[in-house]
Design a protein around this motif. Sequence first.
Motif, PDB file in Angstrom:
ATOM      1  N   LYS A 116     -73.458 -48.721  12.121  1.00  0.00           N
ATOM      2  CA  LYS A 116     -73.636 -47.311  11.807  1.00  0.00           C
ATOM      3  C   LYS A 116     -72.440 -46.765  11.034  1.00  0.00           C
ATOM      4  CE  LYS A 116     -74.703 -42.924  14.077  1.00  0.00           C
ATOM      5  NZ  LYS A 116     -74.924 -42.257  15.387  1.00  0.00           N
ATOM      6  N   GLU A 117     -71.226 -47.142  11.463  1.00  0.00           N
ATOM      7  CA  GLU A 117     -70.030 -46.692  10.751  1.00  0.00           C
ATOM      8  C   GLU A 117     -69.997 -47.218   9.329  1.00  0.00           C
ATOM      9  OE1 GLU A 117     -66.760 -47.948  13.072  1.00  0.00           O
ATOM     10  OE2 GLU A 117     -67.082 -46.470  14.678  1.00  0.00           O
ATOM     11  N   TYR A 118     -70.409 -48.478   9.161  1.00  0.00           N
ATOM     12  CA  TYR A 118     -70.413 -49.052   7.815  1.00  0.00           C
ATOM     13  C   TYR A 118     -71.405 -48.341   6.903  1.00  0.00           C
ATOM     14  CZ  TYR A 118     -71.180 -52.431   4.073  1.00  0.00           C
ATOM     15  OH  TYR A 118     -71.322 -53.032   2.853  1.00  0.00           O
ATOM     16  N   SER A 119     -72.571 -48.024   7.425  1.00  0.00           N
ATOM     17  CA  SER A 119     -73.578 -47.327   6.622  1.00  0.00           C
ATOM     18  C   SER A 119     -73.110 -45.917   6.256  1.00  0.00           C
ATOM     19  CB  SER A 119     -74.905 -47.271   7.378  1.00  0.00           C
ATOM     20  OG  SER A 119     -74.748 -46.573   8.602  1.00  0.00           O
ATOM     21  N   GLN A 120     -72.397 -45.262   7.192  1.00  0.00           N
ATOM     22  CA  GLN A 120     -71.888 -43.927   6.872  1.00  0.00           C
ATOM     23  C   GLN A 120     -70.817 -43.979   5.781  1.00  0.00           C
ATOM     24  OE1 GLN A 120     -70.542 -42.288  10.567  1.00  0.00           O
ATOM     25  NE2 GLN A 120     -72.624 -41.889  11.356  1.00  0.00           N
ATOM     26  N   ARG A 121     -69.911 -44.973   5.879  1.00  0.00           N
ATOM     27  CA  ARG A 121     -68.895 -45.107   4.837  1.00  0.00           C
ATOM     28  C   ARG A 121     -69.512 -45.432   3.490  1.00  0.00           C
ATOM     29  NH1 ARG A 121     -66.044 -48.042   8.846  1.00  0.00           N
ATOM     30  NH2 ARG A 121     -66.583 -49.995   7.790  1.00  0.00           N
ATOM     31  N   LYS A 122     -70.534 -46.242   3.505  1.00  0.00           N
ATOM     32  CA  LYS A 122     -71.205 -46.599   2.253  1.00  0.00           C
ATOM     33  C   LYS A 122     -71.928 -45.411   1.651  1.00  0.00           C
ATOM     34  CE  LYS A 122     -74.109 -50.216   0.297  1.00  0.00           C
ATOM     35  NZ  LYS A 122     -74.955 -51.395   0.601  1.00  0.00           N
ATOM     36  N   ALA A 123     -72.501 -44.522   2.514  1.00  0.00           N
ATOM     37  CA  ALA A 123     -73.218 -43.354   2.008  1.00  0.00           C
ATOM     38  C   ALA A 123     -72.259 -42.343   1.385  1.00  0.00           C
ATOM     39  CB  ALA A 123     -74.011 -42.699   3.135  1.00  0.00           C
ATOM     40  N   LYS A 124     -71.008 -42.296   1.869  1.00  0.00           N
ATOM     41  CA  LYS A 124     -70.056 -41.350   1.318  1.00  0.00           C
ATOM     42  C   LYS A 124     -69.568 -41.750  -0.065  1.00  0.00           C
ATOM     43  CE  LYS A 124     -68.301 -39.768   5.783  1.00  0.00           C
ATOM     44  NZ  LYS A 124     -67.108 -39.716   6.675  1.00  0.00           N
ATOM     45  N   LYS A 125     -69.640 -43.010  -0.417  1.00  0.00           N
ATOM     46  CA  LYS A 125     -69.164 -43.450  -1.721  1.00  0.00           C
ATOM     47  C   LYS A 125     -70.064 -42.916  -2.830  1.00  0.00           C
ATOM     48  CE  LYS A 125     -66.996 -47.737  -0.174  1.00  0.00           C
ATOM     49  NZ  LYS A 125     -66.991 -49.214  -0.319  1.00  0.00           N
ATOM     50  N   PRO A 126     -69.495 -42.475  -3.947  1.00  0.00           N
ATOM     51  CA  PRO A 126     -70.336 -41.961  -5.031  1.00  0.00           C
ATOM     52  C   PRO A 126     -71.148 -43.075  -5.673  1.00  0.00           C
ATOM     53  CG  PRO A 126     -68.042 -42.113  -5.733  1.00  0.00           C
ATOM     54  CD  PRO A 126     -68.063 -42.385  -4.263  1.00  0.00           C
ATOM     55  N   VAL A 127     -72.410 -42.750  -5.923  1.00  0.00           N
ATOM     56  CA  VAL A 127     -73.321 -43.728  -6.519  1.00  0.00           C
ATOM     57  C   VAL A 127     -73.197 -43.653  -8.039  1.00  0.00           C
ATOM     58  CG1 VAL A 127     -75.715 -44.477  -6.704  1.00  0.00           C
ATOM     59  CG2 VAL A 127     -74.873 -43.479  -4.552  1.00  0.00           C
ATOM     60  N   LEU A 128     -73.020 -44.779  -8.661  1.00  0.00           N
ATOM     61  CA  LEU A 128     -72.915 -44.820 -10.107  1.00  0.00           C
ATOM     62  C   LEU A 128     -74.291 -44.616 -10.735  1.00  0.00           C
ATOM     63  CD1 LEU A 128     -70.497 -47.849 -10.538  1.00  0.00           C
ATOM     64  CD2 LEU A 128     -69.943 -45.421 -10.711  1.00  0.00           C
ATOM     65  N   ILE A 129     -74.355 -43.658 -11.675  1.00  0.00           N
ATOM     66  CA  ILE A 129     -75.622 -43.343 -12.354  1.00  0.00           C
ATOM     67  C   ILE A 129     -75.612 -44.042 -13.704  1.00  0.00           C
ATOM     68  CG2 ILE A 129     -77.063 -41.509 -13.296  1.00  0.00           C
ATOM     69  CD1 ILE A 129     -75.756 -39.641 -11.221  1.00  0.00           C
ATOM     70  N   ALA A 130     -76.628 -44.853 -13.916  1.00  0.00           N
ATOM     71  CA  ALA A 130     -76.737 -45.571 -15.196  1.00  0.00           C
ATOM     72  C   ALA A 130     -77.261 -44.620 -16.267  1.00  0.00           C
ATOM     73  CB  ALA A 130     -77.679 -46.758 -15.048  1.00  0.00           C
ATOM     74  N   LYS A 131     -76.512 -44.515 -17.372  1.00  0.00           N
ATOM     75  CA  LYS A 131     -76.894 -43.635 -18.477  1.00  0.00           C
ATOM     76  C   LYS A 131     -76.923 -44.423 -19.777  1.00  0.00           C
ATOM     77  CE  LYS A 131     -75.000 -39.387 -16.463  1.00  0.00           C
ATOM     78  NZ  LYS A 131     -74.091 -38.245 -16.685  1.00  0.00           N
ATOM     79  N   SER A 132     -77.642 -43.857 -20.743  1.00  0.00           N
ATOM     80  CA  SER A 132     -77.756 -44.491 -22.062  1.00  0.00           C
ATOM     81  C   SER A 132     -77.666 -43.433 -23.143  1.00  0.00           C
ATOM     82  CB  SER A 132     -79.082 -45.257 -22.194  1.00  0.00           C
ATOM     83  OG  SER A 132     -79.188 -46.248 -21.202  1.00  0.00           O
ATOM     84  N   SER A 133     -77.114 -43.848 -24.272  1.00  0.00           N
ATOM     85  CA  SER A 133     -77.033 -42.978 -25.446  1.00  0.00           C
ATOM     86  C   SER A 133     -78.053 -43.467 -26.475  1.00  0.00           C
ATOM     87  CB  SER A 133     -75.616 -43.003 -26.031  1.00  0.00           C
ATOM     88  OG  SER A 133     -75.551 -42.242 -27.216  1.00  0.00           O
TER      89      SER A 133
END
Length: 266
Positions: free
Chosen positions: A165-182
């Motif tokens: 549970k602690e690991y999942s909470q720490r992982k959820a707090k990390k910002p998710v990288l959004i894939a973008k394209s030009s």
Amino acid sequence: MSGLQGLAQENIWFDKSRYDEAERCFYEGRNGVPQTSQVKTSLQGSKGHTRSQKPRERKTSQNASKSEDQSELASRFKSLELDNKNLHKVVDDLRATLSKLESRMATLEKGQSPASKSVTVTKAAPVQKPKVEKHNGADDDDDIDLFGSDEEDEEAERIKAERVKEYSQRKAKKPVLIAKSSILLDVKPWDDETDMSKLEGCVRSIQMDGLLWGASKLVPVGYGIKKLQINCVVEDDKVGTDILEEEITKYEDYVQSVDIAAFNKI
């Protein structure tokens, strides 16, 4: 005849070889060749006299060899004395180091050394043997727990669940990288009479979540026709190129076709 008789009494004819040797040495001395000791002995007298000198020479040579042997023995004796002194010194050093090591070992065994005070010895916890309950009845064999109670397993499962549970909470707090394209789009009109400002307004009127329009310019194609080259940034998970082309081609009065000139991942 008196002269011949006198010559007959001389021993010169018997010692001719000796006189020849003396003559040879004489001429060698005149020519600069060093004379040997045998020339002097050949000129000093008869055979008996020369024979008496040979043992003397042998004695002197023997005495010289003896003196050389004695000097050599003396030098060897001196070298042996020096080696003996060096060995004694080495043995004394080894004894001193051995005594130091023995004293250090004695202090370590008594536990008085400073190093032993800083070292902490951790004893391993005693292994708990499985408890076996004894029952007199034969019907209670199924109830015997050979490996102890299940409380330890439950505690381990609880700890494991908390860690997950602690690991999942720490992982959820990390910002998710959004894939973008030009994306660089080429929007072509029908002819040279198409109002390009209105065409650009229609394209920019398309609004979507994850779509951001950028700079644009008009690029001449030929025969007075110009195409609209416009840049946009899209999120890959929200906006696709197919949807974007479909939305732009809805303005049929102004747009003939849409092409992707460049596509780059950000």
